[in-house]
Design a protein around this motif. Structure first.
Motif, PDB file in Angstrom:
ATOM      1  N   GLN A   1     -33.758  34.266  31.272  1.00 35.42           N
ATOM      2  CA  GLN A   1     -34.334  34.542  29.957  1.00 35.42           C
ATOM      3  C   GLN A   1     -33.873  35.888  29.432  1.00 35.42           C
ATOM      4  O   GLN A   1     -33.580  36.037  28.242  1.00 35.42           O
ATOM      5  CB  GLN A   1     -35.868  34.496  30.054  1.00 35.42           C
ATOM      6  N   GLU A   2     -33.796  36.874  30.326  1.00 35.85           N
ATOM      7  CA  GLU A   2     -33.359  38.214  29.906  1.00 35.85           C
ATOM      8  C   GLU A   2     -31.916  38.192  29.415  1.00 35.85           C
ATOM      9  O   GLU A   2     -31.580  38.836  28.423  1.00 35.85           O
ATOM     10  CB  GLU A   2     -33.505  39.204  31.068  1.00 35.85           C
ATOM     11  N   GLU A   3     -31.064  37.444  30.112  1.00 38.00           N
ATOM     12  CA  GLU A   3     -29.663  37.363  29.691  1.00 38.00           C
ATOM     13  C   GLU A   3     -29.542  36.663  28.345  1.00 38.00           C
ATOM     14  O   GLU A   3     -28.745  37.066  27.494  1.00 38.00           O
ATOM     15  CB  GLU A   3     -28.853  36.626  30.750  1.00 38.00           C
ATOM     16  N   MET A   4     -30.330  35.619  28.134  1.00 36.85           N
ATOM     17  CA  MET A   4     -30.301  34.914  26.847  1.00 36.85           C
ATOM     18  C   MET A   4     -30.729  35.840  25.714  1.00 36.85           C
ATOM     19  O   MET A   4     -30.078  35.896  24.648  1.00 36.85           O
ATOM     20  CB  MET A   4     -31.218  33.696  26.892  1.00 36.85           C
ATOM     21  N   ILE A   5     -31.801  36.598  25.921  1.00 36.16           N
ATOM     22  CA  ILE A   5     -32.275  37.524  24.894  1.00 36.16           C
ATOM     23  C   ILE A   5     -31.225  38.586  24.605  1.00 36.16           C
ATOM     24  O   ILE A   5     -30.977  38.946  23.451  1.00 36.16           O
ATOM     25  CB  ILE A   5     -33.608  38.157  25.326  1.00 36.16           C
ATOM     26  N   SER A   6     -30.581  39.085  25.653  1.00 32.97           N
ATOM     27  CA  SER A   6     -29.548  40.106  25.469  1.00 32.97           C
ATOM     28  C   SER A   6     -28.378  39.577  24.649  1.00 32.97           C
ATOM     29  O   SER A   6     -27.866  40.260  23.754  1.00 32.97           O
ATOM     30  CB  SER A   6     -29.066  40.594  26.834  1.00 32.97           C
ATOM     31  N   TRP A   7     -27.944  38.346  24.948  1.00 36.42           N
ATOM     32  CA  TRP A   7     -26.856  37.748  24.170  1.00 36.42           C
ATOM     33  C   TRP A   7     -27.273  37.559  22.705  1.00 36.42           C
ATOM     34  O   TRP A   7     -26.510  37.878  21.788  1.00 36.42           O
ATOM     35  CB  TRP A   7     -26.462  36.406  24.765  1.00 36.42           C
ATOM     36  N   MET A   8     -28.470  37.038  22.484  1.00 34.71           N
ATOM     37  CA  MET A   8     -28.919  36.792  21.120  1.00 34.71           C
ATOM     38  C   MET A   8     -29.044  38.098  20.330  1.00 34.71           C
ATOM     39  O   MET A   8     -28.718  38.149  19.141  1.00 34.71           O
ATOM     40  CB  MET A   8     -30.253  36.046  21.140  1.00 34.71           C
ATOM     41  N   GLN A   9     -29.506  39.159  20.979  1.00 34.42           N
ATOM     42  CA  GLN A   9     -29.599  40.455  20.305  1.00 34.42           C
ATOM     43  C   GLN A   9     -28.220  40.980  19.950  1.00 34.42           C
ATOM     44  O   GLN A   9     -28.028  41.563  18.865  1.00 34.42           O
ATOM     45  CB  GLN A   9     -30.347  41.440  21.195  1.00 34.42           C
ATOM     46  N   ALA A  10     -27.253  40.787  20.842  1.00 37.08           N
ATOM     47  CA  ALA A  10     -25.887  41.236  20.550  1.00 37.08           C
ATOM     48  C   ALA A  10     -25.306  40.459  19.371  1.00 37.08           C
ATOM     49  O   ALA A  10     -24.665  41.040  18.478  1.00 37.08           O
ATOM     50  CB  ALA A  10     -25.008  41.077  21.790  1.00 37.08           C
ATOM     51  N   PHE A  11     -25.523  39.143  19.350  1.00 42.38           N
ATOM     52  CA  PHE A  11     -25.039  38.336  18.223  1.00 42.38           C
ATOM     53  C   PHE A  11     -25.713  38.766  16.921  1.00 42.38           C
ATOM     54  O   PHE A  11     -25.045  38.921  15.892  1.00 42.38           O
ATOM     55  CB  PHE A  11     -25.312  36.852  18.486  1.00 42.38           C
ATOM     56  N   GLN A  12     -27.031  38.960  16.970  1.00 41.58           N
ATOM     57  CA  GLN A  12     -27.745  39.312  15.750  1.00 41.58           C
ATOM     58  C   GLN A  12     -27.324  40.679  15.236  1.00 41.58           C
ATOM     59  O   GLN A  12     -27.239  40.905  14.021  1.00 41.58           O
ATOM     60  CB  GLN A  12     -29.255  39.285  16.004  1.00 41.58           C
ATOM     61  N   ALA A  13     -27.048  41.614  16.156  1.00 45.29           N
ATOM     62  CA  ALA A  13     -26.580  42.945  15.735  1.00 45.29           C
ATOM     63  C   ALA A  13     -25.234  42.844  15.029  1.00 45.29           C
ATOM     64  O   ALA A  13     -24.993  43.514  14.013  1.00 45.29           O
ATOM     65  CB  ALA A  13     -26.485  43.869  16.950  1.00 45.29           C
ATOM     66  N   ALA A  14     -24.343  42.011  15.557  1.00 45.21           N
ATOM     67  CA  ALA A  14     -23.040  41.815  14.902  1.00 45.21           C
ATOM     68  C   ALA A  14     -23.205  41.160  13.538  1.00 45.21           C
ATOM     69  O   ALA A  14     -22.536  41.541  12.564  1.00 45.21           O
ATOM     70  CB  ALA A  14     -22.134  40.962  15.795  1.00 45.21           C
TER      71      ALA A  14
END
Length: 639
Positions: free
Chosen positions: A403-416
């Motif tokens: 779950q933590e890895e998924m949240i981290s990926w989604m935050q990186a995508f949203q920041a971009a």
């Protein structure tokens, strides 16, 4: 005081004379070591993080220069900006009268270290640089441009310190009695310290060239060995001397901070000194920014090499935000596939690891622009920690390992995505719904053909999502509409339309999308076919149903058992339980009216079993979990 200052300047002149005489190894007698002047035991430069970057003072003359890695520069940047480094590097206490003002002692320390620093710059610019440049011109054994790149703008730095900074400090200390202040001098000259950023940014490249040409050119190595073996060089390598400018600005910050602490509360230099400290700090940040920029370019180059240098997909203006492995959920296979993502500020590279990693490690399958991209979590019980990345070129269903890895990926995508939208207001905001909120599988009509759809997985349907005819392996196989992502049969997808997200190339589409995209009305679309009682969409999402999940029918009113089915109580028809073969089917194979039925716990003793019973009619169901059974019982009791 004036005599002492003249003595200090004389010592610097003596050092310069030693440097000038050191062009031949035998010229200078072994008197004192330059290292004793430049480095005090109370204030040492940061140690390098590993033996590869560390240079010993007493290493053998003529040893190969050691390369300085980006890891060292990053460690140096962190150490120079940390409080631990500043506290561990306190100014020395100079000998002198006990009644001398403490702030004056610090100014004397600043002047003394500046004199030694100018001597080191003289060695770099007037000895190493000029000797190598002269040899390159005369012998043509190595290019002049290589020498200029190695030393960067060291000549400008040397001229600034020798002709401006050091004389100004000397004059102010000579006139200390009449004008006891130093802040205004540093304020005037501090902006020029930003020239160090060019030197710092070039430092790693310079170290690489230095190591390369030392091995490649015997004459290049001969010149270095001759100068490094001299007394003036202190038996230190050129690379050791080249580190001095990288470390100099934080030392100014340290001494000036100590100077402000020693000033009396009402000292006239208090305000100017504080402004000077802020400017020195700004110059240090400027150098750190140069290191950060160098690291960014190095990251891009490493990615470019790992991709095989085949396609011009990595641009120097790009910034690598995140990279790492993920699992790709397939619409045909049951098991996710290993993939690798490179997320930049403007694009996503969807890559496949190469089996034989000779040269390149990855092959780029798809490039997806961040502009217009959307990302959201997928509420899929079969694939936990999964999320959807929907771009114009392609839509990906990805699964993280936690779950933590998924949240981290989604935050990186949203920041971009947010960064792109701030620069380009023509794209709509990529709004992400609240947690648990799902979106319709079908694209909005205004986006049809403009972005790649999310493909419905094959096992989610057992019949064509347009004509509701069941699939089979021979005469009615599964196909995907490239516009809406539905699973349809060959008859319903025997059309082609140009899709903008695929560079206007013709693609297989279903009849509904063909009519919408081309404006051609087909005879099949005109038919007014009366819907059967079971021709009702499965309402596979929670927002369209009161309850939906897989249930196992282990006994009906005739005692027959059936396969696991997708059971739904629709919101628009809450008194009927529809049973589908798959979650995305458009027609149910069974419907059970709930009005008048009683919900009871099954006699089998299994906590996952419950029954629907009414005057001789009995249906026995088995849920996948006990918690899911409880939710079904509550939903049916409300119905």
């Amino acid at each position: 005081m004036k005599g002492a200052s003249e003595e200090k300047l004389a010592s610097v002149s003596n050092l310069v004379t030693v440097f000038e005489n050191s062009r031949t190894p035998e010229a200078a007698p072994r008197g004192h070591r330059l290292e004793d002047v430049h480095h005090r035991p109370e204030c040492r430069p940061p140690e390098s993080p590993g033996p590869r970057e560390k240079t010993n003072v007493g290493e053998a003359v003529g040893s190969e220069p050691r390369t300085v890695s980006r890891k060292y520069l990053n460690s140096l940047k962190n150490k120079l900006s940390s409080e631990a480094w500043r506290k561990s590097c306190q100014p020395v206490t100079l000998s002198g009268s006990g009644t001398q003002e403490p702030e004056k002692k610090i100014v004397q320390e600043l002047l003394e270290t500046e004199q030694a620093y100018v001597a080191r710059l003289h060695l770099l610019d007037q000895v190493f640089f000029q000797e190598l440049l002269k040899t390159a011109r005369s012998s043509k054994a190595f290019p002049e441009d290589v020498v200029r790149v190695i030393f960067s703008n060291i000549s400008s730095i040397y001229q600034f310190h020798s002709q401006f900074f050091l004389p100004e400090l000397q004059r102010r200390l000579d006139d200390w009695t009449a004008n006891p202040r130093i802040g205004d001098v540093i304020q005037k000259l501090a902006p020029f310290l930003k020239m160090y950023s060019e030197y710092v940014k070039n430092f790693e490249r310079a170290a690489e060239l230095l190591a390369t040409w030392t091995d490649k050119s015997p004459l290049f190595q001969e010149v270095l060995t001759r100068i490094q073996s001299s007394e003036a060089s202190g038996s230190l390598t050129l690379q050791h001397h080249m580190l001095e400018p990288v470390q100099r600005i934080p030392r100014y910050e340290l001494l000036l901070k100590e100077y402000i602490q020693k000033l009396p509360a009402q000292a006239p230099d208090q305000a100017d000194a504080q402004k000077a400290l802020d400017m020195i700090f700004s110059a240090a940040q400027h150098s750190n920014a140069a290191i950060t920029e160098m690291e960014r370019l190095q990251d891009l180059w490493e990615v470019y090499q790992r991709l095989g240098l085949e396609d011009d997909i990595v641009d120097p203006s790009n910034t690598l935000l995140r990279e790492g492995p993920v699992l790709k959920i397939s619409f045909r296979r049951n098991d996710p596939m290993e993939r690798y993502l490179f997320l930049f500020n403007n694009m996503l590279l969807y890559c496949v690891p190469r089996v034989i990693q000779v040269g390149a490690q990855f092959q780029v399958r798809t490039r997806i622009d961040v502009a217009g991209m959307k990302v959201r979590e997928l509420m899929d019980a079969e694939f936990p920690h999964s999320f959807l990345v929907s771009g114009k070129q392609r839509t990906l269903e990805l699964q993280a390992r936690s779950q933590e890895e998924m949240i981290s990926w989604m935050q990186a995508f949203q920041a971009a995505i947010d960064q792109i939208e701030k620069r380009n207001e023509t794209f709509k905001a990529a709004a992400q719904g609240p947690e648990g909120d799902t979106q319709e599988q079908e694209l909005q009509s205004e986006e049809l053909g403009l972005r790649a759809p999310q493909w419905v997985r094959d096992k989610m349907v057992t019949m064509c999502m347009r004509c509701q005819e069941p699939f089979n392996a021979l005469t009615r196989r599964r196909h995907h509409c490239r516009a809406c992502g539905y699973v349809v049969c060959a008859r319903c997808s025997d059309y082609r339309a140009e899709l903008k997200y695929d560079d206007n190339r013709p693609n297989r589409v279903c009849l509904h999308c063909y009519a919408f995209l081309t404006g051609n009305v087909l005879p099949e679309a005109k038919e007014d076919k009366r819907r059967g009682i079971l021709e009702k969409g499965s309402s596979a999402t929670p927002d369209q149903s009161l309850m939906c999940s897989f249930l196992q029918l282990i006994g009906d009113k005739w005692g027959k058992s059936g396969p696991r089915g997708w059971c739904v109580i629709p919101r628009d028809d809450p008194l009927v339980l529809y049973v589908y073969a798959a979650p995305q089917d458009m027609r149910a194979h069974t419907s059970i009216p709930l009005l008048g039925y009683q919900v009871t716990v099954g006699p089998q003793g299994d906590p996952r079993v419950f029954q629907l019973q009414q005057s001789g009619q009995l249906y026995t169901f088995k849920a996948e979990t006990e918690e899911l059974k409880g939710r079904w019982v509550k939903a049916m009791e409300r119905a």
